[in-house]
Design an enzyme around this catalytic site. Structure first.
Site, PDB file in Angstrom:
ATOM      1  N   CYS A 189      -3.138   1.799   6.321  1.00  0.00           N
ATOM      2  CA  CYS A 189      -3.441   1.066   7.558  1.00  0.00           C
ATOM      3  C   CYS A 189      -3.984   1.997   8.634  1.00  0.00           C
ATOM      4  O   CYS A 189      -4.760   1.598   9.489  1.00  0.00           O
ATOM      5  CB  CYS A 189      -2.196   0.359   8.065  1.00  0.00           C
ATOM      6  SG  CYS A 189      -0.829   1.502   8.350  1.00  0.00           S
ATOM      7  N   GLU A 239       3.705  -4.925  12.236  1.00  0.00           N
ATOM      8  CA  GLU A 239       2.799  -3.787  12.040  1.00  0.00           C
ATOM      9  C   GLU A 239       1.638  -4.310  11.204  1.00  0.00           C
ATOM     10  O   GLU A 239       1.810  -4.625  10.032  1.00  0.00           O
ATOM     11  CB  GLU A 239       3.541  -2.634  11.362  1.00  0.00           C
ATOM     12  CG  GLU A 239       4.598  -2.062  12.290  1.00  0.00           C
ATOM     13  CD  GLU A 239       5.528  -1.040  11.664  1.00  0.00           C
ATOM     14  OE1 GLU A 239       5.450  -0.819  10.449  1.00  0.00           O
ATOM     15  OE2 GLU A 239       6.326  -0.466  12.406  1.00  0.00           O
ATOM     16  N   ASN A 256       0.805  -1.235   0.000  1.00  0.00           N
ATOM     17  CA  ASN A 256       0.000   0.000   0.000  1.00  0.00           C
ATOM     18  C   ASN A 256       0.833   1.278   0.000  1.00  0.00           C
ATOM     19  O   ASN A 256       0.386   2.296  -0.519  1.00  0.00           O
ATOM     20  CB  ASN A 256      -1.020  -0.011   1.127  1.00  0.00           C
ATOM     21  CG  ASN A 256      -0.392  -0.046   2.494  1.00  0.00           C
ATOM     22  OD1 ASN A 256       0.499  -0.853   2.739  1.00  0.00           O
ATOM     23  ND2 ASN A 256      -0.816   0.827   3.369  1.00  0.00           N
ATOM     24  N   GLU A 295       8.350   0.497  16.521  1.00  0.00           N
ATOM     25  CA  GLU A 295       9.516   0.923  15.752  1.00  0.00           C
ATOM     26  C   GLU A 295       9.481   2.438  15.642  1.00  0.00           C
ATOM     27  O   GLU A 295       8.449   3.068  15.859  1.00  0.00           O
ATOM     28  CB  GLU A 295       9.507   0.262  14.368  1.00  0.00           C
ATOM     29  CG  GLU A 295       9.674  -1.267  14.449  1.00  0.00           C
ATOM     30  CD  GLU A 295      10.084  -1.911  13.134  1.00  0.00           C
ATOM     31  OE1 GLU A 295      10.732  -1.252  12.309  1.00  0.00           O
ATOM     32  OE2 GLU A 295       9.763  -3.103  12.949  1.00  0.00           O
TER      33      GLU A 295
HETATM   34  P1  NAD Z   1      -0.464  -9.199   3.276  1.00  0.00           P
HETATM   35  O1  NAD Z   1      -0.393  -9.664   4.675  1.00  0.00           O
HETATM   36  O2  NAD Z   1      -1.374  -9.901   2.340  1.00  0.00           O
HETATM   37  O3  NAD Z   1       0.966  -9.247   2.591  1.00  0.00           O
HETATM   38  C1  NAD Z   1       2.072  -8.549   3.129  1.00  0.00           C
HETATM   39  C2  NAD Z   1       3.341  -9.245   2.704  1.00  0.00           C
HETATM   40  O4  NAD Z   1       3.385 -10.544   3.297  1.00  0.00           O
HETATM   41  C3  NAD Z   1       3.472  -9.457   1.199  1.00  0.00           C
HETATM   42  O5  NAD Z   1       4.813  -9.233   0.826  1.00  0.00           O
HETATM   43  C4  NAD Z   1       3.078 -10.921   1.024  1.00  0.00           C
HETATM   44  O6  NAD Z   1       3.629 -11.523  -0.113  1.00  0.00           O
HETATM   45  C5  NAD Z   1       3.649 -11.510   2.299  1.00  0.00           C
HETATM   46  N1  NAD Z   1       3.033 -12.778   2.737  1.00  0.00           N
HETATM   47  C6  NAD Z   1       1.749 -13.167   2.581  1.00  0.00           C
HETATM   48  N2  NAD Z   1       1.554 -14.384   3.153  1.00  0.00           N
HETATM   49  C7  NAD Z   1       2.745 -14.765   3.679  1.00  0.00           C
HETATM   50  C8  NAD Z   1       3.191 -15.903   4.387  1.00  0.00           C
HETATM   51  N3  NAD Z   1       2.378 -16.908   4.683  1.00  0.00           N
HETATM   52  N4  NAD Z   1       4.487 -15.958   4.787  1.00  0.00           N
HETATM   53  C9  NAD Z   1       5.333 -14.934   4.507  1.00  0.00           C
HETATM   54  N5  NAD Z   1       4.970 -13.822   3.833  1.00  0.00           N
HETATM   55  C10 NAD Z   1       3.691 -13.727   3.422  1.00  0.00           C
HETATM   56  O7  NAD Z   1      -0.808  -7.639   3.359  1.00  0.00           O
HETATM   57  P2  NAD Z   1      -1.077  -6.641   2.148  1.00  0.00           P
HETATM   58  O8  NAD Z   1      -2.400  -6.992   1.558  1.00  0.00           O
HETATM   59  O9  NAD Z   1       0.125  -6.570   1.293  1.00  0.00           O
HETATM   60  O10 NAD Z   1      -1.185  -5.234   2.915  1.00  0.00           O
HETATM   61  C11 NAD Z   1      -2.362  -4.747   3.477  1.00  0.00           C
HETATM   62  C12 NAD Z   1      -2.389  -5.022   4.971  1.00  0.00           C
HETATM   63  O11 NAD Z   1      -1.247  -4.428   5.584  1.00  0.00           O
HETATM   64  C13 NAD Z   1      -3.588  -4.381   5.679  1.00  0.00           C
HETATM   65  O12 NAD Z   1      -4.083  -5.281   6.628  1.00  0.00           O
HETATM   66  C14 NAD Z   1      -2.982  -3.169   6.373  1.00  0.00           C
HETATM   67  O13 NAD Z   1      -3.695  -2.709   7.494  1.00  0.00           O
HETATM   68  C15 NAD Z   1      -1.635  -3.684   6.742  1.00  0.00           C
HETATM   69  N6  NAD Z   1      -0.695  -2.588   6.951  1.00  0.00           N
HETATM   70  C16 NAD Z   1      -0.312  -2.294   8.227  1.00  0.00           C
HETATM   71  C17 NAD Z   1       0.549  -1.230   8.471  1.00  0.00           C
HETATM   72  C18 NAD Z   1       0.978  -0.856   9.867  1.00  0.00           C
HETATM   73  O14 NAD Z   1       1.901  -0.067   9.986  1.00  0.00           O
HETATM   74  N7  NAD Z   1       0.350  -1.381  10.898  1.00  0.00           N
HETATM   75  C19 NAD Z   1       1.047  -0.473   7.393  1.00  0.00           C
HETATM   76  C20 NAD Z   1       0.625  -0.815   6.104  1.00  0.00           C
HETATM   77  C21 NAD Z   1      -0.239  -1.877   5.886  1.00  0.00           C
END
Ligand code: NAD
Length: 486
Positions: A288, A254, A155, A467
């Site tokens: 997020c 996060e 994102n 962090e």
């Molecule tokens: P996601 O969890 O689908 O994917 C994030 C990353 O994890 C990607 O690189 C993906 O390939 C990898 N991944 C997925 N499954 C995995 C596994 N089993 N093992 C290892 N890696 C794996 O998230 P997304 O759809 O890319 O991002 C959106 C989400 O991120 C939303 O829930 C949002 O709230 C959250 N987010 C949180 C913050 C924060 O600072 N708290 C910031 C940005 C986004």
């Protein structure tokens, strides 16, 4: 067609088995690049390179040398600013202004800020009394944790990846980054930057691919990765935590949010409308820290709903570099389907759609993109599905409230605890309410403002650890205690 390869030990390489996948533009669904997909062999090579680099030249660098090189990285990102902006626009489809004002400058800042932090870390020492009266001196040193696995989302790809790579390198670690499969471009450019400024080979590595049964899973399960820092969905965090438990590896998470925005009747009305608009719709709601639940004090409720609707009416869909456009698509068709399923659910459960609720009409050349309308609802109770689950789309539900304690209870009635934005002219109330909301960060009369030296993270299921500034040292270093008998 652009070919995007892994960056391992300072070189751009194909996967050992030459496996690849197509990266599609969110704007029109065209394939814009072929991406190498890492298998176990490639991940293993990247981790080996990172492990070797820890013991090599990088391990001998003084703190001052690391600081200099991180400043060099930030300067080179700034020099190649337009390349980074182009790459991030192609990956995310979001308007150019979002890249130029926020995402890319913050990426460069992530290297400078942690270089500054590491220069100014104090160390602690204690004098202990001993039976012989001579005493002992205890002091602490911080050492790098080792090879850090960095898993980042799509994102705000560059900002969120560098938010982890900056402190990891400042503390003397090496990294293997797995960017999101949806946004591989800026991580690759960062590899070029690392080579240009002379970061030793193997310090920064990138493997591309997906999560399960792909690069993400192989990296998080790799026994030679010492710690894992992850930003993404809470359910992915659960899977990664299980992987990290093999070998008792540390994690920093996060995760998702279901954030509340609270608007009191005594707030500066126009600023509150602007603030909630940004927090619900910036980056097409894919933030997020965004606000999907808005609570407005009853005397201004109707007026507020009308004013927010008016702002949404001004949305103009278009390509990132279209000067007339101010609004981009969602990241993918998959995410579009997820968001639209929540739009349907809201209506099924009795929501009143104030505006939006479907797929917009866009020019023919964009019609295959992942577009959804920004959407506002009213009329649902606290237990409705869209009030409980993170949608991560351009939408919010607005609920009227009558009392301060009632809105605090509603804001806290969620498994998440990432952020809140509170709008009021009463300073005492602002502090009082902020202290009671169970989140990692509360904004008062603002949103998305943060000094990078402060602690960032989520409460409840929105994260583990903090962090930012010196707080990052807790994760990226290990503290050793040395006791000297005097
Ligand atoms: P996601 O969890 O689908 O994917 C994030 C990353 O994890 C990607 O690189 C993906 O390939 C990898 N991944 C997925 N499954 C995995 C596994 N089993 N093992 C290892 N890696 C794996 O998230 P997304 O759809 O890319 O991002 C959106 C989400 O991120 C939303 O829930 C949002 O709230 C959250 N987010 C949180 C913050 C924060 O600072 N708290 C910031 C940005 C986004």
């Amino acid at each position: 067609m652009k070919q995007i390869n892994h960056f391992i030990n300072g070189e751009f390489v194909l996967s050992a088995d030459n496996k690849q996948f197509g990266k599609r533009s969110p704007v029109d669904h065209r394939i814009i690049a072929q991406i190498s997909e890492a298998g176990k062999v490639d991940v293993d090579l990247a981790v080996k390179a990172a492990r070797t680099a820890l013991k090599g030249e990088w391990g001998q660098f003084t703190m001052e040398q690391r600081v200099d090189i991180l400043y060099g990285v930030a300067d080179e990102i700034t020099r190649r600013f337009d390349d980074f902006v182009e790459a991030e626009m192609a990956d995310t489809g979001q308007p150019k202004a979002v890249m130029t004002h926020a995402f890319i400058p913050r990426g460069a800042a992530n290297f400078k800020i942690f270089a500054d932090v590491i220069k100014n870390v104090p160390s602690e020492s204690f004098q202990t009394t001993t039976p012989d009266g001579l005493g002992a001196l205890n002091y602490s040193i911080r050492v790098p944790k080792g090879v850090i696995g960095v898993i980042s989302p799509w994102n705000a790809p560059f900002l969120l990846m560098t938010w982890k790579v900056g402190p990891a390198l400042a503390c003397g670690n090496t990294v293997v980054v797995k960017p999101s499969e949806e946004t591989p471009l800026t991580a690759t450019l960062l590899g070029e930057v690392m080579n240009t400024v002379g970061v030793p080979k193997g310090v920064f590595n990138v493997v591309h691919g997906f999560g399960p049964d792909s690069a993400g899973e192989f990296l998080t399960h790799h026994s030679n990765v010492d710690a894992i820092t992850f930003t993404g969905e809470t359910c992915t965090g659960t899977a990664i935590m299980k992987a990290a438990s093999e070998g008792m590896r540390d994690v920093s998470f996060e995760l998702g949010g279901k954030n509340a925005g609270i608007v009191f009747a005594d707030s500066d009305f126009d600023k509150a409308v602007d603030g909630i608009y940004r927090s619900s719709f910036l980056n097409s709601g894919q933030v997020c820290l965004g606000t999907e639940r808005v609570y407005v004090e009853r005397p201004i409720f109707e007026k507020f709903v009308a004013a927010l609707k008016k702002k949404v009416e001004q949305v103009r869909y278009g390509r990132p570099d279209d000067k007339e456009a101010n609004y981009g698509p969602l990241i993918s068709h998959e995410h579009q389907a997820k968001v639209l399923s929540y739009y349907e659910k809201a209506v099924e459960e009795g929501a009143t759609v104030v505006i939006g609720g479907g797929v917009p009409t866009v020019p023919d050349e964009l019609k295959h993109g992942a577009w959804v309308e920004p959407t506002i609802w009213t009329g649902l109770g606290e237990n409705a599905t869209i009030m409980k689950e993170e949608i991560f789309g351009p939408c919010c539900h607005i609920t009227p409230f009558d009392e301060e304690q009632q809105v605090i209870n509603w804001a806290n009635d969620t498994k998440y605890g990432l952020s809140t934005t509170i709008w009021t002219g009463d300073l005492s109330r602002a502090h009082r309410v902020a202290a009671k909301i169970e989140v990692g960060i509360s904004w008062i009369n603002s949103w998305f403002l943060r000094d990078l030296r402060t602690a960032f993270g989520g409460s409840k299921q929105s994260g583990i650890g903090r962090e930012g500034g010196v707080h990052s040292l807790e994760f990226y270093t290990e503290t050793r205690n040395i006791c000297v008998k005097l």
